[in-house]
Design a protein around this motif. Structure first.
Motif, mmCIF file in Angstrom:
data_model
loop_
_atom_site.group_PDB
_atom_site.id
_atom_site.type_symbol
_atom_site.label_atom_id
_atom_site.label_comp_id
_atom_site.label_asym_id
_atom_site.label_seq_id
_atom_site.Cartn_x
_atom_site.Cartn_y
_atom_site.Cartn_z
ATOM 1 N N UNK A 60 -0.948 -18.241 9.975
ATOM 2 C CA UNK A 60 -0.081 -19.009 9.081
ATOM 3 C C UNK A 60 -0.566 -20.456 8.982
ATOM 4 N N UNK A 61 -1.316 -20.915 10.012
ATOM 5 C CA UNK A 61 -1.947 -22.246 9.984
ATOM 6 C C UNK A 61 -3.438 -22.068 9.768
ATOM 7 N N UNK A 62 -3.786 -21.714 8.560
ATOM 8 C CA UNK A 62 -5.190 -21.461 8.277
ATOM 9 C C UNK A 62 -5.539 -22.044 6.915
ATOM 10 N N UNK A 63 -6.812 -22.270 6.701
ATOM 11 C CA UNK A 63 -7.235 -22.864 5.425
ATOM 12 C C UNK A 63 -8.672 -22.497 5.113
ATOM 13 N N UNK A 64 -9.004 -22.552 3.829
ATOM 14 C CA UNK A 64 -10.366 -22.299 3.363
ATOM 15 C C UNK A 64 -10.781 -23.460 2.480
ATOM 16 N N UNK A 65 -11.957 -23.960 2.729
ATOM 17 C CA UNK A 65 -12.481 -25.035 1.890
ATOM 18 C C UNK A 65 -13.919 -24.724 1.494
ATOM 19 N N UNK A 66 -14.188 -24.928 0.220
ATOM 20 C CA UNK A 66 -15.477 -24.523 -0.357
ATOM 21 C C UNK A 66 -16.125 -25.726 -1.013
ATOM 22 N N UNK A 67 -17.385 -25.969 -0.691
ATOM 23 C CA UNK A 67 -18.126 -27.079 -1.282
ATOM 24 C C UNK A 67 -19.202 -26.501 -2.190
ATOM 25 N N UNK A 68 -19.263 -26.986 -3.409
ATOM 26 C CA UNK A 68 -20.210 -26.400 -4.372
ATOM 27 C C UNK A 68 -20.654 -27.442 -5.372
ATOM 28 N N UNK A 69 -21.507 -27.018 -6.310
ATOM 29 C CA UNK A 69 -22.125 -27.963 -7.240
ATOM 30 C C UNK A 69 -21.155 -28.464 -8.294
ATOM 31 N N UNK A 70 -20.067 -27.753 -8.542
ATOM 32 C CA UNK A 70 -19.056 -28.200 -9.490
ATOM 33 C C UNK A 70 -17.685 -27.858 -8.932
ATOM 34 N N UNK A 71 -16.634 -28.323 -9.596
ATOM 35 C CA UNK A 71 -15.302 -28.223 -8.998
ATOM 36 C C UNK A 71 -14.762 -26.803 -8.955
ATOM 37 N N UNK A 72 -15.258 -25.943 -9.844
ATOM 38 C CA UNK A 72 -14.722 -24.585 -9.907
ATOM 39 C C UNK A 72 -15.795 -23.619 -10.395
ATOM 40 N N UNK A 73 -15.568 -22.333 -10.153
ATOM 41 C CA UNK A 73 -16.380 -21.288 -10.734
ATOM 42 C C UNK A 73 -17.868 -21.454 -10.407
ATOM 43 N N UNK A 74 -18.154 -21.567 -9.112
ATOM 44 C CA UNK A 74 -19.538 -21.603 -8.646
ATOM 45 C C UNK A 74 -19.545 -21.053 -7.223
ATOM 46 N N UNK A 75 -20.702 -20.562 -6.799
ATOM 47 C CA UNK A 75 -20.797 -20.057 -5.438
ATOM 48 C C UNK A 75 -20.883 -21.214 -4.454
ATOM 49 N N UNK A 76 -20.562 -20.934 -3.203
ATOM 50 C CA UNK A 76 -20.501 -21.980 -2.186
ATOM 51 C C UNK A 76 -21.898 -22.452 -1.790
ATOM 52 N N UNK A 77 -22.035 -23.754 -1.593
ATOM 53 C CA UNK A 77 -23.164 -24.264 -0.822
ATOM 54 C C UNK A 77 -22.811 -24.093 0.651
ATOM 55 N N UNK A 78 -21.595 -24.516 0.961
ATOM 56 C CA UNK A 78 -21.043 -24.388 2.302
ATOM 57 C C UNK A 78 -19.561 -24.087 2.148
ATOM 58 N N UNK A 79 -19.022 -23.220 2.984
ATOM 59 C CA UNK A 79 -17.574 -23.086 3.029
ATOM 60 C C UNK A 79 -17.144 -22.896 4.476
ATOM 61 N N UNK A 80 -15.873 -23.223 4.725
ATOM 62 C CA UNK A 80 -15.317 -23.088 6.068
ATOM 63 C C UNK A 80 -13.951 -22.422 5.978
ATOM 64 N N UNK A 81 -13.768 -21.373 6.762
ATOM 65 C CA UNK A 81 -12.454 -20.760 6.947
ATOM 66 C C UNK A 81 -12.034 -21.027 8.385
ATOM 67 N N UNK A 82 -10.788 -21.438 8.570
ATOM 68 C CA UNK A 82 -10.363 -21.756 9.938
ATOM 69 C C UNK A 82 -8.875 -21.510 10.131
ATOM 70 N N UNK A 83 -8.521 -21.202 11.382
ATOM 71 C CA UNK A 83 -7.122 -21.095 11.812
ATOM 72 C C UNK A 83 -7.026 -21.721 13.199
ATOM 73 N N UNK A 84 -5.954 -22.453 13.447
ATOM 74 C CA UNK A 84 -5.801 -23.060 14.773
ATOM 75 C C UNK A 84 -4.397 -22.858 15.322
#
Lengths: 167, 365
Positions: free
Chosen positions: B224-248
Protein backbone atom coordinates in the motif's frame (compact mmCIF):
# COMPACT_ATOMS: atom_id res chain seq x y z
CA UNK A 1 -5.32 -17.99 -45.97
CA UNK A 2 -8.74 -16.36 -45.98
CA UNK A 3 -11.39 -16.16 -43.29
CA UNK A 4 -14.95 -14.88 -43.39
CA UNK A 5 -15.72 -12.29 -40.71
CA UNK A 6 -18.52 -9.93 -39.72
CA UNK A 7 -17.99 -6.43 -38.40
CA UNK A 8 -20.57 -3.90 -37.29
CA UNK A 9 -19.14 -0.65 -38.65
CA UNK A 10 -20.82 2.63 -37.79
CA UNK A 11 -24.08 0.84 -37.12
CA UNK A 12 -24.08 -1.43 -40.16
CA UNK A 13 -23.23 -5.14 -40.25
CA UNK A 14 -20.73 -5.95 -42.96
CA UNK A 15 -19.54 -9.41 -43.99
CA UNK A 16 -16.21 -9.86 -45.74
CA UNK A 17 -13.48 -12.37 -46.53
CA UNK A 18 -10.07 -11.29 -45.29
CA UNK A 19 -6.59 -12.71 -45.57
CA UNK A 20 -5.67 -13.72 -42.00
CA UNK A 21 -2.77 -11.23 -42.09
CA UNK A 22 -5.05 -8.22 -42.73
CA UNK A 23 -5.12 -5.62 -39.99
CA UNK A 24 -8.40 -4.13 -38.84
CA UNK A 25 -7.25 -0.82 -40.32
CA UNK A 26 -6.66 -2.30 -43.76
CA UNK A 27 -9.94 -4.20 -43.62
CA UNK A 28 -11.80 -0.97 -42.90
CA UNK A 29 -10.00 1.18 -45.43
CA UNK A 30 -9.12 -1.15 -48.28
CA UNK A 31 -11.93 -3.69 -48.09
CA UNK A 32 -14.90 -1.74 -46.76
CA UNK A 33 -14.04 1.75 -48.02
CA UNK A 34 -14.31 3.21 -44.53
CA UNK A 35 -11.50 5.76 -44.77
CA UNK A 36 -11.93 7.99 -41.74
CA UNK A 37 -9.42 5.92 -39.70
CA UNK A 38 -6.09 7.04 -41.17
CA UNK A 39 -2.88 5.12 -41.72
CA UNK A 40 -0.09 7.18 -40.21
CA UNK A 41 2.80 5.14 -38.83
CA UNK A 42 1.14 1.69 -39.11
CA UNK A 43 3.11 0.68 -35.97
CA UNK A 44 0.85 1.83 -33.12
CA UNK A 45 2.85 4.96 -32.45
CA UNK A 46 0.76 7.83 -33.87
CA UNK A 47 -2.88 7.10 -33.03
CA UNK A 48 -4.35 8.31 -36.32
CA UNK A 49 -6.08 4.93 -36.87
CA UNK A 50 -7.93 5.13 -33.54
CA UNK A 51 -11.57 3.98 -33.49
CA UNK A 52 -13.98 2.90 -30.78
CA UNK A 53 -13.67 -0.89 -30.73
CA UNK A 54 -16.42 -2.55 -28.70
CA UNK A 55 -16.92 0.79 -26.97
CA UNK A 56 -13.27 1.59 -26.20
CA UNK A 57 -10.69 3.60 -28.05
CA UNK A 58 -8.13 1.39 -29.74
CA UNK A 59 -5.58 1.56 -32.54
CA UNK A 60 -6.57 -0.60 -35.52
CA UNK A 61 -3.15 -0.96 -37.18
CA UNK A 62 -1.90 -3.55 -34.65
CA UNK A 63 -5.10 -5.59 -34.50
CA UNK A 64 -5.73 -8.49 -36.87
CA UNK A 65 -9.18 -8.24 -38.44
CA UNK A 66 -9.76 -11.97 -38.09
CA UNK A 67 -9.24 -11.70 -34.31
CA UNK A 68 -12.10 -9.20 -34.09
CA UNK A 69 -14.81 -11.17 -35.88
CA UNK A 70 -18.14 -9.91 -34.52
CA UNK A 71 -16.76 -6.62 -33.20
CA UNK A 72 -18.61 -3.32 -33.03
CA UNK A 73 -16.60 -0.46 -34.51
CA UNK A 74 -17.43 3.24 -34.43
CA UNK A 75 -15.26 5.53 -36.53
CA UNK A 76 -15.20 9.32 -36.53
CA UNK A 77 -17.69 9.18 -39.39
CA UNK A 78 -20.09 7.14 -37.29
CA UNK A 79 -19.92 9.54 -34.34
CA UNK A 80 -21.91 12.09 -36.34
CA UNK A 81 -25.61 11.66 -36.97
CA UNK A 82 -25.63 12.67 -40.63
CA UNK A 83 -24.93 16.40 -40.72
CA UNK A 84 -25.43 16.63 -36.97
CA UNK A 85 -21.93 16.46 -35.48
CA UNK A 86 -20.93 14.91 -32.17
CA UNK A 87 -20.24 17.60 -29.53
CA UNK A 88 -16.52 16.72 -29.59
CA UNK A 89 -16.42 17.11 -33.38
CA UNK A 90 -18.19 20.47 -33.11
CA UNK A 91 -15.70 21.56 -30.47
CA UNK A 92 -12.75 20.68 -32.78
CA UNK A 93 -14.29 22.94 -35.44
CA UNK A 94 -15.11 25.79 -33.07
CA UNK A 95 -11.73 25.71 -31.34
CA UNK A 96 -9.82 25.25 -34.61
CA UNK A 97 -8.32 22.02 -33.24
CA UNK A 98 -6.66 21.01 -36.50
CA UNK A 99 -4.57 22.21 -39.38
CA UNK A 100 -4.16 19.58 -42.12
CA UNK A 101 -6.77 17.32 -40.52
CA UNK A 102 -5.07 13.98 -41.11
CA UNK A 103 -4.88 13.06 -37.44
CA UNK A 104 -8.30 14.53 -36.61
CA UNK A 105 -10.56 11.46 -36.98
CA UNK A 106 -8.21 9.57 -34.64
CA UNK A 107 -8.03 12.52 -32.24
CA UNK A 108 -11.83 12.77 -32.14
CA UNK A 109 -12.37 9.05 -31.51
CA UNK A 110 -9.62 9.07 -28.89
CA UNK A 111 -11.16 12.11 -27.15
CA UNK A 112 -14.63 10.52 -27.07
CA UNK A 113 -13.19 7.30 -25.64
CA UNK A 114 -11.06 9.25 -23.17
CA UNK A 115 -14.05 11.20 -21.82
CA UNK A 116 -15.81 7.89 -21.14
CA UNK A 117 -12.72 6.64 -19.26
CA UNK A 118 -12.74 9.77 -17.10
CA UNK A 119 -16.45 9.32 -16.46
CA UNK A 120 -15.69 5.75 -15.33
CA UNK A 121 -13.16 7.15 -12.83
CA UNK A 122 -10.03 5.75 -14.49
CA UNK A 123 -6.82 7.40 -13.26
CA UNK A 124 -3.94 8.44 -15.51
CA UNK A 125 -0.20 8.70 -14.98
CA UNK A 126 -0.57 12.30 -13.76
CA UNK A 127 -3.54 11.70 -11.44
CA UNK A 128 -2.32 12.70 -7.95
CA UNK A 129 -4.81 10.66 -5.98
CA UNK A 130 -5.29 7.17 -7.37
CA UNK A 131 -8.36 6.69 -5.17
CA UNK A 132 -10.32 9.78 -6.04
CA UNK A 133 -12.27 10.69 -9.15
CA UNK A 134 -9.91 12.36 -11.65
CA UNK A 135 -10.35 16.02 -12.44
CA UNK A 136 -9.92 16.73 -16.13
CA UNK A 137 -7.52 19.69 -16.16
CA UNK A 138 -5.23 20.49 -19.09
CA UNK A 139 -2.40 18.35 -17.73
CA UNK A 140 -4.77 15.36 -17.57
CA UNK A 141 -6.02 16.04 -21.10
CA UNK A 142 -2.47 16.16 -22.46
CA UNK A 143 -1.43 12.95 -20.71
CA UNK A 144 -4.60 11.09 -21.69
CA UNK A 145 -4.25 12.20 -25.32
CA UNK A 146 -0.52 11.37 -25.54
CA UNK A 147 -1.28 8.44 -27.84
CA UNK A 148 -2.39 10.79 -30.63
CA UNK A 149 0.30 12.73 -32.44
CA UNK A 150 -0.33 15.86 -34.53
CA UNK A 151 2.49 16.73 -36.90
CA UNK A 152 1.01 20.21 -37.48
CA UNK A 153 1.31 20.87 -33.76
CA UNK A 154 -2.29 21.92 -33.21
CA UNK A 155 -2.06 20.69 -29.62
CA UNK A 156 -3.12 23.89 -27.79
CA UNK A 157 -6.37 24.02 -29.73
CA UNK A 158 -6.90 20.28 -29.46
CA UNK A 159 -6.70 20.65 -25.68
CA UNK A 160 -9.15 23.57 -25.86
CA UNK A 161 -11.52 21.54 -28.04
CA UNK A 162 -11.49 18.63 -25.60
CA UNK A 163 -12.01 21.00 -22.68
CA UNK A 164 -15.10 22.30 -24.49
CA UNK A 165 -16.25 18.83 -25.53
CA UNK A 166 -16.06 17.62 -21.93
CA UNK A 167 -18.65 20.15 -20.79
CA UNK B 1 4.77 -11.92 -44.38
CA UNK B 2 4.41 -15.66 -44.87
CA UNK B 3 0.91 -17.21 -45.06
CA UNK B 4 -0.63 -17.46 -41.66
CA UNK B 5 -3.17 -19.86 -40.25
CA UNK B 6 -5.42 -18.45 -37.53
CA UNK B 7 -7.34 -20.41 -34.91
CA UNK B 8 -9.44 -19.00 -32.10
CA UNK B 9 -8.78 -21.15 -29.02
CA UNK B 10 -11.87 -22.40 -27.17
CA UNK B 11 -10.02 -24.62 -24.73
CA UNK B 12 -6.72 -23.91 -22.94
CA UNK B 13 -5.31 -27.44 -23.10
CA UNK B 14 -6.04 -27.81 -26.79
CA UNK B 15 -4.40 -24.41 -27.37
CA UNK B 16 -1.26 -25.59 -25.58
CA UNK B 17 -1.20 -28.83 -27.59
CA UNK B 18 -1.65 -26.92 -30.84
CA UNK B 19 1.29 -24.60 -30.19
CA UNK B 20 3.57 -27.11 -28.45
CA UNK B 21 3.27 -29.52 -31.39
CA UNK B 22 4.22 -27.02 -34.09
CA UNK B 23 7.52 -25.10 -34.07
CA UNK B 24 6.08 -22.26 -36.17
CA UNK B 25 3.05 -21.73 -33.96
CA UNK B 26 2.60 -18.83 -31.53
CA UNK B 27 -0.07 -17.66 -29.12
CA UNK B 28 -1.84 -14.42 -30.01
CA UNK B 29 -3.15 -12.08 -27.32
CA UNK B 30 -4.06 -8.59 -28.45
CA UNK B 31 -1.15 -8.61 -30.88
CA UNK B 32 0.04 -5.07 -30.13
CA UNK B 33 3.65 -6.28 -30.18
CA UNK B 34 3.31 -9.46 -32.24
CA UNK B 35 1.44 -7.89 -35.19
CA UNK B 36 4.14 -5.25 -35.35
CA UNK B 37 6.73 -8.04 -35.47
CA UNK B 38 4.81 -9.75 -38.29
CA UNK B 39 5.03 -6.55 -40.31
CA UNK B 40 8.71 -6.04 -39.53
CA UNK B 41 9.62 -9.66 -40.24
CA UNK B 42 10.93 -10.11 -36.69
CA UNK B 43 8.41 -12.89 -36.02
CA UNK B 44 7.53 -15.37 -38.77
CA UNK B 45 4.92 -17.77 -37.36
CA UNK B 46 2.82 -20.01 -39.62
CA UNK B 47 0.03 -20.47 -37.07
CA UNK B 48 -1.47 -18.08 -34.54
CA UNK B 49 -3.60 -19.55 -31.77
CA UNK B 50 -5.72 -16.69 -30.42
CA UNK B 51 -5.99 -17.09 -26.66
CA UNK B 52 -7.51 -13.68 -25.96
CA UNK B 53 -11.03 -15.17 -25.80
CA UNK B 54 -10.23 -17.81 -23.18
CA UNK B 55 -11.88 -17.21 -19.80
CA UNK B 56 -8.83 -15.49 -18.29
CA UNK B 57 -10.33 -12.00 -18.14
CA UNK B 58 -11.06 -11.72 -14.41
CA UNK B 59 -9.36 -10.00 -11.47
CA UNK B 60 -10.28 -11.90 -8.33
CA UNK B 61 -9.36 -11.59 -4.66
CA UNK B 62 -7.60 -14.73 -3.43
CA UNK B 63 -8.57 -16.48 -0.24
CA UNK B 64 -6.02 -15.41 2.38
CA UNK B 65 -5.26 -12.13 0.63
CA UNK B 66 -3.84 -11.09 -2.67
CA UNK B 67 -5.25 -11.00 -6.17
CA UNK B 68 -5.39 -13.33 -9.14
CA UNK B 69 -5.07 -11.45 -12.40
CA UNK B 70 -6.23 -13.34 -15.48
CA UNK B 71 -3.77 -13.49 -18.38
CA UNK B 72 -6.25 -11.84 -20.76
CA UNK B 73 -7.09 -8.91 -18.46
CA UNK B 74 -6.46 -5.69 -20.37
CA UNK B 75 -3.77 -3.36 -19.03
CA UNK B 76 -6.29 -0.52 -18.71
CA UNK B 77 -8.72 -2.63 -16.67
CA UNK B 78 -5.94 -3.77 -14.36
CA UNK B 79 -4.68 -0.21 -13.79
CA UNK B 80 -8.19 1.06 -13.06
CA UNK B 81 -9.23 -1.77 -10.73
CA UNK B 82 -10.09 -0.36 -7.27
CA UNK B 83 -8.21 -3.09 -5.38
CA UNK B 84 -5.08 -2.55 -7.45
CA UNK B 85 -5.21 1.22 -6.94
CA UNK B 86 -5.74 0.81 -3.21
CA UNK B 87 -3.43 -2.07 -2.33
CA UNK B 88 -0.81 -2.06 -5.12
CA UNK B 89 -0.35 1.55 -6.31
CA UNK B 90 3.06 0.64 -7.76
CA UNK B 91 1.31 -1.66 -10.22
CA UNK B 92 -1.35 0.87 -11.25
CA UNK B 93 1.32 3.55 -11.74
CA UNK B 94 3.59 1.24 -13.74
CA UNK B 95 0.75 0.25 -16.06
CA UNK B 96 -0.37 3.86 -16.53
CA UNK B 97 3.16 4.89 -17.46
CA UNK B 98 3.32 2.29 -20.23
CA UNK B 99 2.30 2.61 -23.90
CA UNK B 100 -0.71 4.79 -24.76
CA UNK B 101 -4.33 4.58 -23.61
CA UNK B 102 -5.53 3.06 -26.89
CA UNK B 103 -2.81 0.39 -26.63
CA UNK B 104 -3.52 -0.30 -22.95
CA UNK B 105 -7.17 -0.90 -23.88
CA UNK B 106 -6.00 -3.80 -26.05
CA UNK B 107 -2.83 -5.12 -24.38
CA UNK B 108 -3.15 -8.14 -22.09
CA UNK B 109 -1.38 -9.10 -18.86
CA UNK B 110 0.42 -12.09 -20.40
CA UNK B 111 1.23 -10.18 -23.58
CA UNK B 112 2.75 -7.37 -21.55
CA UNK B 113 4.99 -9.88 -19.74
CA UNK B 114 6.10 -11.49 -22.99
CA UNK B 115 6.63 -8.39 -25.12
CA UNK B 116 10.08 -8.24 -26.66
CA UNK B 117 12.86 -5.72 -26.37
CA UNK B 118 12.63 -2.45 -28.29
CA UNK B 119 16.35 -2.58 -29.15
CA UNK B 120 16.35 -0.95 -32.62
CA UNK B 121 18.64 -3.65 -34.02
CA UNK B 122 16.34 -6.43 -32.81
CA UNK B 123 13.50 -4.75 -34.71
CA UNK B 124 15.55 -4.15 -37.88
CA UNK B 125 15.95 -7.41 -39.80
CA UNK B 126 18.70 -5.92 -42.00
CA UNK B 127 21.12 -5.81 -39.04
CA UNK B 128 22.84 -8.62 -37.11
CA UNK B 129 21.17 -9.48 -33.79
CA UNK B 130 21.84 -12.49 -31.58
CA UNK B 131 18.39 -12.23 -30.00
CA UNK B 132 16.60 -12.37 -33.34
CA UNK B 133 19.07 -14.62 -35.16
CA UNK B 134 21.48 -16.40 -32.81
CA UNK B 135 25.07 -16.34 -33.94
CA UNK B 136 24.85 -13.26 -36.16
CA UNK B 137 26.39 -10.88 -33.60
CA UNK B 138 25.22 -7.91 -31.52
CA UNK B 139 24.94 -4.64 -33.41
CA UNK B 140 24.30 -2.60 -30.28
CA UNK B 141 27.54 -3.57 -28.55
CA UNK B 142 29.61 -1.25 -30.76
CA UNK B 143 26.66 0.69 -32.20
CA UNK B 144 23.92 2.90 -30.82
CA UNK B 145 23.47 1.76 -27.24
CA UNK B 146 22.02 4.70 -25.35
CA UNK B 147 18.94 2.70 -24.29
CA UNK B 148 20.77 -0.50 -23.45
CA UNK B 149 21.77 -2.52 -20.40
CA UNK B 150 24.28 -1.58 -17.71
CA UNK B 151 23.63 -4.61 -15.48
CA UNK B 152 23.74 -8.32 -16.26
CA UNK B 153 24.50 -7.97 -19.97
CA UNK B 154 26.75 -10.28 -21.96
CA UNK B 155 29.00 -9.98 -25.00
CA UNK B 156 26.14 -11.54 -26.96
CA UNK B 157 23.34 -9.12 -26.05
CA UNK B 158 22.92 -5.78 -24.26
CA UNK B 159 19.16 -5.39 -24.77
CA UNK B 160 16.81 -4.35 -21.94
CA UNK B 161 13.38 -5.66 -21.08
CA UNK B 162 10.75 -3.04 -21.98
CA UNK B 163 7.84 -3.81 -19.62
CA UNK B 164 6.94 -1.38 -16.83
CA UNK B 165 4.32 -3.73 -15.40
CA UNK B 166 6.89 -6.51 -14.95
CA UNK B 167 9.09 -4.21 -12.84
CA UNK B 168 6.17 -3.53 -10.50
CA UNK B 169 5.28 -7.24 -10.36
CA UNK B 170 8.91 -7.97 -9.46
CA UNK B 171 8.81 -5.88 -6.27
CA UNK B 172 5.45 -7.42 -5.43
CA UNK B 173 6.88 -10.97 -5.64
CA UNK B 174 4.14 -11.95 -8.07
CA UNK B 175 3.86 -15.52 -9.29
CA UNK B 176 3.13 -16.48 -12.87
CA UNK B 177 0.78 -19.39 -13.46
CA UNK B 178 1.65 -21.44 -16.50
CA UNK B 179 -0.13 -24.23 -18.36
CA UNK B 180 2.21 -26.45 -20.35
CA UNK B 181 2.20 -29.87 -21.96
CA UNK B 182 3.05 -31.37 -18.56
CA UNK B 183 0.24 -29.60 -16.71
CA UNK B 184 0.10 -26.50 -14.53
CA UNK B 185 2.97 -24.91 -12.65
CA UNK B 186 3.86 -21.66 -10.94
CA UNK B 187 6.96 -19.57 -11.57
CA UNK B 188 8.00 -16.67 -9.30
CA UNK B 189 8.30 -13.63 -11.53
CA UNK B 190 11.83 -13.14 -10.23
CA UNK B 191 12.66 -16.44 -11.96
CA UNK B 192 10.64 -15.95 -15.15
CA UNK B 193 13.12 -13.79 -17.02
CA UNK B 194 16.66 -14.77 -18.01
CA UNK B 195 19.86 -12.83 -18.33
CA UNK B 196 21.10 -13.02 -21.93
CA UNK B 197 24.29 -15.10 -21.43
CA UNK B 198 24.98 -16.95 -24.66
CA UNK B 199 21.27 -17.52 -25.39
CA UNK B 200 19.79 -14.03 -25.74
CA UNK B 201 17.11 -15.43 -28.07
CA UNK B 202 15.42 -16.78 -24.94
CA UNK B 203 13.82 -13.97 -22.91
CA UNK B 204 12.25 -16.27 -20.33
CA UNK B 205 12.45 -19.79 -18.92
CA UNK B 206 9.16 -20.70 -20.64
CA UNK B 207 9.15 -23.59 -23.10
CA UNK B 208 7.53 -23.51 -26.52
CA UNK B 209 3.81 -24.07 -25.95
CA UNK B 210 3.76 -22.83 -22.35
CA UNK B 211 0.70 -20.63 -21.84
CA UNK B 212 0.54 -18.01 -19.09
CA UNK B 213 -2.93 -18.23 -17.57
CA UNK B 214 -2.73 -15.80 -14.63
CA UNK B 215 -0.52 -13.69 -12.40
CA UNK B 216 -0.95 -14.05 -8.64
CA UNK B 217 -0.22 -11.16 -6.30
CA UNK B 218 0.43 -12.05 -2.66
CA UNK B 219 -1.34 -10.21 0.13
CA UNK B 220 1.34 -7.66 1.00
CA UNK B 221 0.35 -4.86 3.39
CA UNK B 222 3.53 -2.87 2.70
CA UNK B 223 2.54 -2.65 -0.98
CA UNK B 224 0.00 0.00 0.00
CA UNK B 225 3.11 2.22 0.42
CA UNK B 226 4.59 1.67 -2.98
CA UNK B 227 5.37 3.76 -6.03
CA UNK B 228 6.67 3.57 -9.59
CA UNK B 229 8.66 6.28 -11.29
CA UNK B 230 9.78 6.24 -14.89
CA UNK B 231 12.39 8.47 -16.52
CA UNK B 232 12.32 8.78 -20.29
CA UNK B 233 13.05 11.04 -23.24
CA UNK B 234 9.62 12.69 -23.15
CA UNK B 235 6.87 13.14 -20.58
CA UNK B 236 4.63 10.35 -21.85
CA UNK B 237 4.34 7.46 -24.27
CA UNK B 238 7.97 6.35 -24.40
CA UNK B 239 9.94 3.44 -23.03
CA UNK B 240 11.97 3.87 -19.86
CA UNK B 241 15.59 4.91 -19.78
CA UNK B 242 15.44 4.09 -16.10
CA UNK B 243 12.54 3.21 -13.84
CA UNK B 244 12.20 2.34 -10.17
CA UNK B 245 9.48 0.37 -8.41
CA UNK B 246 9.61 0.38 -4.63
CA UNK B 247 7.69 -0.43 -1.45
CA UNK B 248 8.78 0.33 2.10
CA UNK B 249 7.73 -0.41 5.64
CA UNK B 250 8.74 1.86 8.51
CA UNK B 251 8.43 1.00 12.22
CA UNK B 252 9.63 3.16 15.14
CA UNK B 253 11.52 5.55 12.91
CA UNK B 254 13.44 2.98 10.90
CA UNK B 255 13.00 1.06 7.67
CA UNK B 256 12.11 -2.51 8.60
CA UNK B 257 11.47 -3.83 5.11
CA UNK B 258 12.03 -2.53 1.61
CA UNK B 259 11.61 -3.87 -1.88
CA UNK B 260 13.06 -2.23 -4.94
CA UNK B 261 13.37 -3.13 -8.61
CA UNK B 262 14.89 -1.26 -11.54
CA UNK B 263 13.58 -1.16 -15.10
CA UNK B 264 15.57 -0.10 -18.15
CA UNK B 265 18.88 -1.37 -16.79
CA UNK B 266 18.96 -5.04 -17.70
CA UNK B 267 17.66 -7.92 -19.81
CA UNK B 268 15.09 -8.47 -17.06
CA UNK B 269 13.41 -6.39 -14.35
CA UNK B 270 16.27 -5.97 -11.87
CA UNK B 271 15.33 -6.80 -8.31
CA UNK B 272 17.70 -4.78 -6.10
CA UNK B 273 18.32 -7.29 -3.29
CA UNK B 274 21.58 -5.65 -2.23
CA UNK B 275 19.95 -2.25 -1.96
CA UNK B 276 17.07 -3.75 0.00
CA UNK B 277 19.55 -5.27 2.47
CA UNK B 278 21.26 -1.90 2.85
CA UNK B 279 17.94 -0.12 3.40
CA UNK B 280 16.87 -2.30 6.32
CA UNK B 281 17.53 -0.47 9.57
CA UNK B 282 18.01 2.95 7.99
CA UNK B 283 16.82 5.61 10.45
CA UNK B 284 14.20 7.89 8.97
CA UNK B 285 14.54 11.50 9.97
CA UNK B 286 11.49 13.45 8.93
CA UNK B 287 11.76 16.60 10.99
CA UNK B 288 10.10 19.57 9.29
CA UNK B 289 12.59 21.46 7.17
CA UNK B 290 15.04 18.65 6.59
CA UNK B 291 15.67 17.44 3.07
CA UNK B 292 13.52 14.35 3.44
CA UNK B 293 10.47 16.54 3.91
CA UNK B 294 10.95 18.33 0.61
CA UNK B 295 8.60 17.44 -2.18
CA UNK B 296 10.54 15.25 -4.58
CA UNK B 297 8.00 13.06 -6.26
CA UNK B 298 6.01 15.45 -8.44
CA UNK B 299 8.35 16.64 -11.16
CA UNK B 300 9.70 14.16 -13.69
CA UNK B 301 13.47 14.15 -14.00
CA UNK B 302 14.65 15.41 -17.37
CA UNK B 303 16.58 12.84 -19.36
CA UNK B 304 20.29 13.27 -18.90
CA UNK B 305 19.80 16.17 -16.51
CA UNK B 306 20.38 16.42 -12.80
CA UNK B 307 17.81 14.80 -10.58
CA UNK B 308 15.50 17.03 -8.61
CA UNK B 309 17.06 15.68 -5.46
CA UNK B 310 20.09 17.86 -6.18
CA UNK B 311 23.23 17.47 -4.19
CA UNK B 312 21.78 18.03 -0.72
CA UNK B 313 24.93 19.68 0.53
CA UNK B 314 23.68 19.67 4.08
CA UNK B 315 21.66 16.50 3.53
CA UNK B 316 20.37 14.28 6.27
CA UNK B 317 21.93 10.97 7.03
CA UNK B 318 18.79 9.29 5.72
CA UNK B 319 19.43 10.61 2.23
CA UNK B 320 23.07 9.61 2.45
CA UNK B 321 21.94 6.13 3.46
CA UNK B 322 19.54 5.95 0.53
CA UNK B 323 22.35 6.91 -1.84
CA UNK B 324 24.63 4.32 -0.30
CA UNK B 325 21.94 1.66 -0.76
CA UNK B 326 21.58 2.56 -4.44
CA UNK B 327 25.34 2.51 -4.88
CA UNK B 328 25.54 -0.94 -3.31
CA UNK B 329 23.25 -2.23 -6.05
CA UNK B 330 24.88 -0.31 -8.88
CA UNK B 331 28.48 -1.18 -7.95
CA UNK B 332 28.58 -3.85 -10.66
CA UNK B 333 27.08 -1.63 -13.36
CA UNK B 334 29.12 -1.58 -16.58
CA UNK B 335 28.17 1.18 -18.99
CA UNK B 336 28.47 1.01 -22.77
CA UNK B 337 29.68 3.89 -24.94
CA UNK B 338 26.42 5.85 -24.85
CA UNK B 339 24.63 4.95 -21.63
CA UNK B 340 26.89 5.85 -18.70
CA UNK B 341 24.24 8.43 -17.74
CA UNK B 342 21.97 5.59 -16.65
CA UNK B 343 24.01 4.87 -13.54
CA UNK B 344 23.61 8.27 -11.80
CA UNK B 345 20.08 8.47 -13.22
CA UNK B 346 19.21 5.14 -11.61
CA UNK B 347 20.73 6.23 -8.31
CA UNK B 348 18.92 9.56 -8.31
CA UNK B 349 15.60 8.02 -9.29
CA UNK B 350 16.00 5.39 -6.57
CA UNK B 351 16.64 8.11 -3.96
CA UNK B 352 13.72 10.23 -5.21
CA UNK B 353 11.25 7.33 -5.09
CA UNK B 354 12.39 6.21 -1.63
CA UNK B 355 12.27 9.75 -0.26
CA UNK B 356 8.77 10.19 -1.62
CA UNK B 357 7.61 6.98 0.04
CA UNK B 358 9.27 7.79 3.36
CA UNK B 359 7.74 11.24 3.32
CA UNK B 360 4.33 9.67 2.70
CA UNK B 361 4.93 7.20 5.52
CA UNK B 362 5.86 10.08 7.81
CA UNK B 363 2.68 11.90 6.90
CA UNK B 364 0.43 8.94 7.69
CA UNK B 365 2.00 7.91 10.99
Amino acid sequence: MDASIRLRVDGQWRTLDVDTRTTLLDALRERLGVTSPKKGCDHGQCGSCTVLLDGRRAVTCLALAVAHDGAEIVTAEGLADGEDLHPVQRAFLEQDGLQCGYCTPGQVCSAVGMLEEVKAGWPSQVTEDLAGPPELDDEEIRERMSGNLCRCGAYPNIVAAIRQGAR
Amino acid sequence: MRPLEYRRAEDPRRAVTAVAGRPGAMFLGAGTNLVDHLKLGVARPDLLVDVSHLPYDKIEPRPGGGLRIGAAVRNSDLAAHPLVRQHYPVLAQALLSGASPQLRNLATTAGNLLQRTRCPYFQDVTTPCNKREPGTGCSALEGYNREHAVLGASEHCVAVHPSDMAVALTVLDAEVRVLGSGGERTIPITELYRLPGDRPDRDTVLKHGDLITAVDLPGLPMAAHSAYRKVRERASYAFALVSVAAAVQVRDGAITDARVAFGGLAHKPWRAYRAEEALRGVRVSAAPGDTLAEATTAAPIAAGGAASTGENAGGTSTVEDLRAAADAELADARPLAHNAFKIPMARNTFVAVLRGLLREEGATR
